[in-house]
Each structure stands twice: as C-alpha cells, then as structure tokens.
Design a protein around this motif. Sequence first.
Motif, PDB file in Angstrom:
ATOM      1  N   ALA A   1      18.263  31.695 -20.917  1.00 29.32           N
ATOM      2  CA  ALA A   1      17.646  30.895 -19.915  1.00 29.32           C
ATOM      3  C   ALA A   1      17.627  29.515 -20.428  1.00 29.32           C
ATOM      4  O   ALA A   1      17.699  28.720 -19.367  1.00 29.32           O
ATOM      5  N   PHE A   2      17.060  29.098 -21.867  1.00 35.27           N
ATOM      6  CA  PHE A   2      16.869  27.085 -21.855  1.00 35.27           C
ATOM      7  C   PHE A   2      17.571  26.724 -23.196  1.00 35.27           C
ATOM      8  O   PHE A   2      17.050  26.196 -23.626  1.00 35.27           O
ATOM      9  N   SER A   3      18.586  27.109 -23.522  1.00 34.11           N
ATOM     10  CA  SER A   3      19.446  26.819 -24.038  1.00 34.11           C
ATOM     11  C   SER A   3      19.897  24.818 -24.146  1.00 34.11           C
ATOM     12  O   SER A   3      20.046  25.028 -22.819  1.00 34.11           O
ATOM     13  N   ILE A   4      19.683  24.259 -24.718  1.00 33.59           N
ATOM     14  CA  ILE A   4      19.684  23.060 -24.488  1.00 33.59           C
ATOM     15  C   ILE A   4      21.075  22.405 -25.628  1.00 33.59           C
ATOM     16  O   ILE A   4      20.824  22.824 -27.289  1.00 33.59           O
ATOM     17  N   GLY A   5      21.681  21.915 -25.302  1.00 30.37           N
ATOM     18  CA  GLY A   5      23.033  21.298 -26.009  1.00 30.37           C
ATOM     19  C   GLY A   5      23.157  19.845 -25.938  1.00 30.37           C
ATOM     20  O   GLY A   5      22.044  18.990 -25.472  1.00 30.37           O
ATOM     21  N   MET A   6      23.841  19.299 -27.402  1.00 31.34           N
ATOM     22  CA  MET A   6      23.897  18.175 -27.696  1.00 31.34           C
ATOM     23  C   MET A   6      25.431  17.760 -26.943  1.00 31.34           C
ATOM     24  O   MET A   6      25.839  18.148 -27.463  1.00 31.34           O
ATOM     25  N   THR A   7      25.958  16.415 -25.800  1.00 36.49           N
ATOM     26  CA  THR A   7      26.417  16.144 -25.960  1.00 36.49           C
ATOM     27  C   THR A   7      26.732  14.708 -26.285  1.00 36.49           C
ATOM     28  O   THR A   7      25.647  14.320 -26.611  1.00 36.49           O
ATOM     29  N   GLU A   8      28.052  13.901 -25.992  1.00 31.92           N
ATOM     30  CA  GLU A   8      27.953  12.701 -26.077  1.00 31.92           C
ATOM     31  C   GLU A   8      27.056  11.762 -25.392  1.00 31.92           C
ATOM     32  O   GLU A   8      26.905  10.899 -24.934  1.00 31.92           O
ATOM     33  N   HIS A   9      26.725  12.151 -24.307  1.00 32.04           N
ATOM     34  CA  HIS A   9      25.768  12.042 -22.601  1.00 32.04           C
ATOM     35  C   HIS A   9      24.563  12.364 -23.588  1.00 32.04           C
ATOM     36  O   HIS A   9      23.861  11.359 -23.107  1.00 32.04           O
ATOM     37  N   GLY A  10      24.470  12.420 -24.936  1.00 34.81           N
ATOM     38  CA  GLY A  10      22.335  12.861 -25.009  1.00 34.81           C
ATOM     39  C   GLY A  10      22.664  14.904 -24.631  1.00 34.81           C
ATOM     40  O   GLY A  10      23.514  14.959 -24.468  1.00 34.81           O
TER      41      GLY A  10
END
Lengths: 358, 739
Positions: free
Chosen positions: B508-517
């Motif tokens: 439900a609440f995962s947060i990923g890191m990409t090159e855009h932040g």
Amino acid sequence: MTGTTLGSKAAPVRFDGVSKVFGKDVVAVDSIDLQVDAGKLVTLLGPSGCGKTTTLRMIAGLEMASSGRILIGDRDVTRLPATDRDVSMVFQSYALFPHMSVLENVMYGLTFSGFVKEEARNRAMQGLDLVGLKGFDTRLPSELSGGQQQRVAVARALVLEPQVLLFDEPLSNLDAKLRRQVREDIRAIQQDLGLTVVYVTHDQEEALAVSDEIVVMRNAAIAQIGTPRQLYDAPNDRFVADFIGEANLLHCEIVSVEGDEATIDIEGYRHRLPARGLPPGPATIAVRPSRLVIGRDEGVPATVAKATYVGVRMEYTLTGGFGQVFAVHDDVDTPLEPGTEVHMGFATRGPVLLPDED
Amino acid sequence: MRAVSSEKTTPPVLVFWIAAGWIGFCLFPWYMLEDGLWSFGWLFDGYPFDEDYAPALFLVGQGEKLWLAPLLIPLALPLLVLRRPKSDPAYARILILSGALGIVWIIAQGFGIGIRGFTYDWLTALFGELDDRQYGMGYGAMICATAFLFLFTQGIAARGAINGDVFVVSAIGGVIAIVTAFVFFPIARMLFAAFITEDGAYSIAVFFSKFFDDRLWGLGCLSGTRCGAAWNSLFLAILVGFITTVLGLAFALVVTRSGFRHKRALRALTVLPIITPPFVIGLALILLFGLSGTVSEAVAEAFGIQPTRWLYGLPGVLIAQTLAFTPIAFLVLIGVVEGVSPSMEEAAQTLRANKWQTFRTVSLPLMRPGLANAFLLGFIESMADFGNPLVLGGNFDVLSTEIFFAIVGAQYDQGRAAVLAMVLLFFTLSAFYAQRMWLGKKSYTTVTGKGDAGVHPVMPRGLSIPVHCVVISWALFTVIVYGMIVYGSLVELWGVNNTLTFKHYVTAFSIGMTEHGLHWSGAAWDSFWTTIMIAAIAAPLTAAVGLVTAYLLTRQSFAGKNAFEFGTMLSFAIPGTVIGVSYILAFNVPPIEITGTGIILVISFIFRNMPVGVRAGIASMSQLDRSLDESSLTLGANSWQTFRKVILPLLRPAILAALVYSFVRAMTAISAVIFLVSAEYDMATSYIIGRVENNDYGLAIAYSTTLIFVMLAAVGLLQLLVGRVRIGRRMHHATERPA
Ligand SMILES: Nc1ncnc2c1ncn2[C@@H]1O[C@H](COP(=O)(O)OP(=O)(O)O)[C@@H](O)[C@H]1O
Ligand SMILES: [Mg+2]
C-alpha cells in the motif's frame, strides 16, 4: 492633532411617543416622551422589569423602537443601527474584550472612527489617565480588579467623545464601599467634560446622589420626571413617594382649601400644607419618617409599638387609629419606651398631599 | 464623525460586487473548463476567443450564445446607484431589481438550455429548434451569479432589513443560496427522477410501480423467505437504536455514578467512532466470526461444528452497528445523566426515597427525553449506515445498499434509486423531525448555571452489578475488535497463513527512489493523497460555513429564522447515500456540471459536515456574553468588524475543533463518496471497499489501520492545541457575573 484634550460633543436626546413591543404582546416600553438636555446626567429609576434597560438600549440603537421617534441632537436616529449612532455605552458586565489588552480595548472604538493609530493611542492614553489607570495599559482585563475593569469600560466609552454616554447599572458588580467612590468619579467626569449621560439604576439612593434629573419608571411608562429634590419633596403619587425614600401614607380629609393652601384633618389634628390642586374631600398624605414630630400634647394620638436604637438616631414604629407609621428621631439620649402614649404631629414642611387612589 | 461617512459615499462593498459582476462577465471563461478549475492551460490556448474558454462578453460579441446578452442589463443597472445616497429609495430598488433579474436570468437560461439545445419541449415548441448548446457554469458564470446575489442582498439591506446591516443580510443570503443549491435542489431533482419513465416523460404510474415493489415492502420473512428492504432497514434501525441506547446509558451511569476506576479509559471510547471508517468494524467482525475467523475456527475445533455464514446478514450488521454507534449514544447520555441536577436527587433522598426509588422515580424520568434522543440518533445512524451492510449484509437487503446497487449495479435504474432514497429519507427525516419538535420542548436537563453544589448519588447495588458486567464485557469486546484490526493488518493471509508480515503495508505505502526523486509506488498513495487534499480543502470551508451559520443563529434575529435553522441542520438527517444519488442526478447536467471532479467531493463534504460546524459554533458562541458584541457595536464597529475582531478571536478553540472534525469526517466518509468518486479522484474509503470486494482483506485492513492512526494523530493534535489555546485565552473574568 497631538495634544488635543478630550472634550465632548454632548447633545440632547428626545423621545417622542416611543414604544417597544417584544414579540406580539410584551410591551416593555409604552409610548414614553422624554427630553434629556445636553450636558445633564439623567437617571432612569424604577423596579426591576419596568423597562429601563430597554429604554437605554433604544438610545444606543441595540433595540429598535417599535413606534415613535428618537432624536439625538437634531438628528432622527430612530432607524439607525448602533454602529452609526454617536452613542457609547458602559455595560453592566463591562464587556471588556478578554483577548485584548487594556489599551487595545480603549483604542478599539477609536480605530473605527477614522483616527490614525498614533492619535488613537494618544487619546486612549488620555482616557486611561482620566479614569486614573495610567500605567495599566498593557494589562489584560482579567488582570484587573472589578473596580479597575469598570473604569476601563468607562474610559473606552469616554474617549469616543460620544454625543450621549449610557450606563446600565454600572455599579451593580461592585462592593458597597467601591460603589460610592465610583459613582462620585463618574459624576465628576461627567461634570468636568459636560457629557450627556443617561444612567440606569434601581437604587434610589444612587439616583438621588448622582442625577441632575430622575425619570421614575413604572410598568413600562414614566411615573414622574423631576430633580431629586422635586421627587423627594413632591412626589406625584403613592408609587413615587414610596419608591423614592421611605414614606408613610396616611388617609386624611381635606376640610378646606384657600388659594393653594389646604387644611387637612386626621382624627381632629389639623395641619396646613400646599393643596396641589386637590379639592376638599378624602385624600392621602405622604410624610417622610424624619418629618413626623413625636410630642406629648399636639397631634394624632398614637402608641409606641417598637423602638430601635441605630446609633445616629432612634427609629420608632407608631400605631394608632390611622394604622402604622415609621418615624425617626434625632434624640437618642431620652428614648421613648414601647407602650408610651404619644401624639404624632407633622413638620411644617415636608408632608405632601396625594390624590386618593382607592 | 461615524455617521457622516456611511451616508454620502458609495460603500466600497457595493463597488466591489459591481466590479466583480463585470469581471466575471468580461474576463473569466464563462463555461466549465474540461480540465477542471485548477488548470490554467486555457490562458495560453486561444483565450479569449476560443469558444471553450471565452468570457461571456466575447461569446456574445462573436454572435454566439446570444442568450447571455440580456445579462448586460442587470450588470449595467447598478451603475446608476453609484452617486446616490443609501437613503434614496431608488438605491434599494435598483439593486434589488438588478440582483433579482440577474439571478433569475442565469437560472432560467441555465436550466432552459443544455447540452442538446433547449431542455424542455415547450421551449422548442415556442422558439423552434436551437442549434446551439451550452455546458455547465464555469468561473465567469459563478462569479457573475455571486455578484448578483450580493447586489440583491445589499438592496434588501438598504431597504432596512436587519437595520440595514449589509454583512448580516449578505451572510443570510449566501447561506440560503448555497444550501438551496447543494441540499434542496439535488434532493428535489432526485424526487423528480422517481417519476421519470424510460423515455424521459413524467408518470405517476412509474412511481407507484417502483414504490409498491415487493423488494421494498414484501413481508416474506414472516413466512420464511425474504422481507423487503424497507422493513429490514426499519427493523434493524429500531433494534440498533434500542440496544445502543441501553448500552450507552449503562456506560454513562458507570462513568458518572459509580466508583469505577477506569473512567478515563471508558471516556476514550467516545473518540472511536470519530476516527473509524464505518465499515472497518465489519471487517474486524469477519476476521473474528467469518468463515475462517479466529473464533469460528476455535469453536469448530473445540466442538466439531462446521463454521457457518451466520455472520452475513442481520446478526453481523446488528453487531457491527452496535459496536460503531454505542459510543455516540454514550456521548449523548453522559451529558444527559450529568445534566440531572443533583439537588433533585438529594431532595428525593431527604424525602425518604431510598437509592433505588430515587433512581426509578426521579433520575430515570428526568433522563427520559435524553434517552429518546439517543434512540433517535442511533436510529438515524443505522438507517444511514452504508459500509457495514455492504460488507456484512449478505442477503439481508437494506435501503442504503439497495440504493447503491440500483444505480451502480447491472440494473442501472435511476428511478428505483430515487424511490428507495425517498423512502430512506422519509424514515430519517421523520426521526429528525420527532427529535426536534417533540423532544426540543421537553428537555429536563436542569443545568442552570447557578452553582449546584450537590453530588450525584451512586447507582443502587441491584443496578450497579449488572450494569458493570455489561459495560466491562462490551468494552473488552470493543478492545478485542480494534486489536483484531491492527493484528489483521499484519497477517499474511487471514485464516490460511498466519505468519506476521508487513507485506500489506509495503504494497500500500511503499516509496521508491528513482532518478527523478521520490516515487510513491504504493497502491494506496493515489487515493491517500487525494483524500488528504479533498479533506483539507473541505475542512476550512465547512468550518467557515458552519461558524457563519452559527453566528446568524445565535446572534441575529430575522424573519424565518426557525425555517433557516431547520434547513441548515437538515443535512444531518439526510443519509450519505441519498446525498450521493441526488448529487449524481443533479450535477451531471448543466447548469452545475461537476460530477467526476474533485469539487463535487468537496461540496458533498461541506454540506454533510456542516451541522457539526454549526453545533460547535453554537455551543461556544452561546458561552460568549452578548454584551461583548453589543459594546463593540456601540463603539462604532460594524457587524463584520465585530465578527472578525471580537467573536472570531474568542472562538479559536471552536474553529480548530470544527476544522479537525470536518477533516476527519471527510476522511472516514464512505456513503456519499462511493457515488461521487471517479478514476481521477478516488478516495481512501472507496478504494478500501473496492479491495474488500476483491477479497483483498489484507490490504484493506492495513489501509484502514493507517487511516485510523492518521486520524488519531489529527484528533490528538487538536486536543493538544485546544488545550493550549484555552490556557492562552485567560478565561473571561471580565464577563463573569457574581451569582
Ligand atoms: N428580548 C426580549 N424579549 C422579550 N421580552 C423582553 C426582552 N427584553 C426585555 N423584555 C421584557 O421587557 C420588560 C422590560 O425589561 P427591561 O427593560 O430589561 O427591564 P429593567 O427595567 O429591569 O431593565 C421585562 O418585562 C422583560 O421581560
Ligand atoms: Mg435592566
């Protein structure tokens, strides 16, 4: 404009046949006519519920008259809301804004009257000075005593230099000692600045002490208007006589009228006094307790029923064929014992004739 | 000096609204923009000449939408009053005339001309076919309509209404206008929909055929089959009202009339319904008593009985609603039980009544109106509840869910939804009416404001023991249910694989890191942020409308005030499902065309929660001495300045409370929301319901738990802030009167 001192734009107030009806049939004020001269302090006096507060609130514009006209100065303000009238009011509860300091409270009205901040501040400080609260400007209302809060409320109203200043029972939240002091302060400020003040109270002593003129109200109507002296010495009827100071009311017979002098008779005792337009026949006489003369030989026969020593004077209750009266006597050294047979006479000035109401 | 300024010059407010009218007409796009109110692409895309974005003036100038041209008359008229004094009778007359003309014309053209030309056949018959069309009102039309409304109210004020007080008259006018537009109008639209046949004509027969439907009024359950939804709802609501009242009374008695040691903990229960989305209890019950529920399996193992589906139906819904609404009854009854003056009870005791007799002959009768009140509240809440029947209802049809299925399901029958909504509305309004008219006059609560020095006697023993048993066991049950919710969110797959995991929270609440932040990759984020945003926009608006209404109700008197109050409190008794249906029926066609936008969600929250704001405002405003406003008025402030400088600052705690509660309620609401969400604007609650329908309980419960904690934090923050504010407020010694 700095350096101006507080003055006044005192204006007269006039009521022409003003009535106020709440809902459908609660008549709080019934068609009253009233003239308050500029620069005078007029009290509205009467028992609770007689319409004093309502009358006052109609001057302020917090209540709108149901009919009639109200004039302040030359202007008809009958339909004008409170905001647009040049009238200030000191409330019974003071109604200081609890979230503002003393100075902010006093400046409140000034900021709505077009004063620049500096000038408003100046005037507010002067107002506080006038009521003797210099140096209290940063306090909150809750950090003041009752008497001080009262004076803030007065200052807040004063600084607007209103055409009319209104007080609704301003002393009722103060203790007895403070009352005398504050009422003298109010009177002094009113006379110094020449303000028009309308003052509501139900305390006759207070009214007698501060007023230029007293309006006695009863059941939504005016019972009598006059100076304190006129009301005390020549009440129009039993109600006024009884309400202003204590009065003994006795039945009597007017036996003859010559010019404006009448001669009355009570159980054979004769007394001469102003006739006040009454014809011969049964009437009522009102006598203040201090105007009863207790003697051994002249007057109406009476018996001392009760004698009370109150320090500065003696208080007696006398009974007789006339009923019961209350008398005071300055002679405390030779008091009369209960049961003593005496004669009760009247002082030359003081007793007044009232039309017989029963 | 005060008097002079108000008579000669034109008031700035008037200039403002005249200008606003012109600006709305000449500068802003008249119609609703496709991409919503917040996009400003139109500014660079052919404005002001493109037909979609053009202001009315440009449309008319290009010879299009000529029916907007007459608006120029009421726009021009007020220019005539600019030099006139307020006391001139023409001043009032012109303003009233232009305001009324403008409003009437905007309404008339809005309803008369829609997306297919004339809306009504008689218009076509009169004027012939119209080749043009128009969409819903946009910025320009809204601003113009508002301007006309306030020109009108200024005219009314100038005629002397409310002593010529522009602020008060405008506030009354504004509240009436929005309540009419967003409560009465949609309800009326919905009522009409009940009479529409399939080909769009009106017919009474259609209504009757839908009304006298067996699925609505059937009494089959008496003979073994199913009963109609109306009877089910009524029966359920009466049961829930009764049980919650009894339980609530028991709780209130324990808290106020016993030596029970954990009173604070019991009081804490009252927060629960505020922070719990309504269907969450239903979910927890499934975890306990469902086919693979903990209790069911334990029982199965111990006694060898196969788990059944007994929970789905009346029993489940009844238990869930009782759990959900008992705290509400509790909250009401604490006030009632404390409100019985101790001196009455003490008097009874000195008259030789023993404790039990005192309770039976004095305390209980004095509480009776309060009990009736609690019953009616439970009744209304149960009738309006949507989440629990949806989750647990099974074959037990109730009105609120039937409405939903009528409009969302395969049957898509607006008329049936409207008829069902009418029946539901009839029930809740009757209860609301009974509560106001009958109970309003009969309140015995004897709090006088005078120091009432007595102490409440404790309950008689014979009563105390059973009451304590009930209260303690019910409180434990509640705790277990809530514990289940948290536990359930941490379990891999309920009943099948009971290993603990954070899987659902991660989904439900995962947060990923990409090159855009940061990348909000969790499935729930979308609806979560939408919910927060919508609730955050709706909360201040709700508080504002509520407080202004409360101010009018407590501080002003005007003709029709009772009707005004009834109208503003009415939305409390309108079930969310009814609001939902009526909104989609009313607002998916011009002149107000907002279905599928975020605005419709915001608006539905404002009017659903307005009574909360009004109540909070009334409660705290009636504690402020009236002489505070009056003295401000006699000091030359007008009513607007008084409201802003004196009343609002003193109401800070009430404002804060109204803000937080409308925020929280907006987050937990489901019944109206479920009709109004769209792909773009999905809300947390409807997302969760969607998960439940897909049997994805893990995610649903994890999300619900998160919501509960978010709201707990919001309420906790409120308590903290209000506590602070109160200390900072230094109580009103100034307005205290000695007894
Ligand atoms: N707002 C009101 N509504 C109805 N009746 C009122 C209202 N205000 C005052 N009254 C009635 O008018 C009468 C006069 O009241 P008031 O002027 O307050 O008397 P007082 O002389 O004690 O100040 C009383 O009988 C009171 O009950
Ligand atoms: Mg009074």
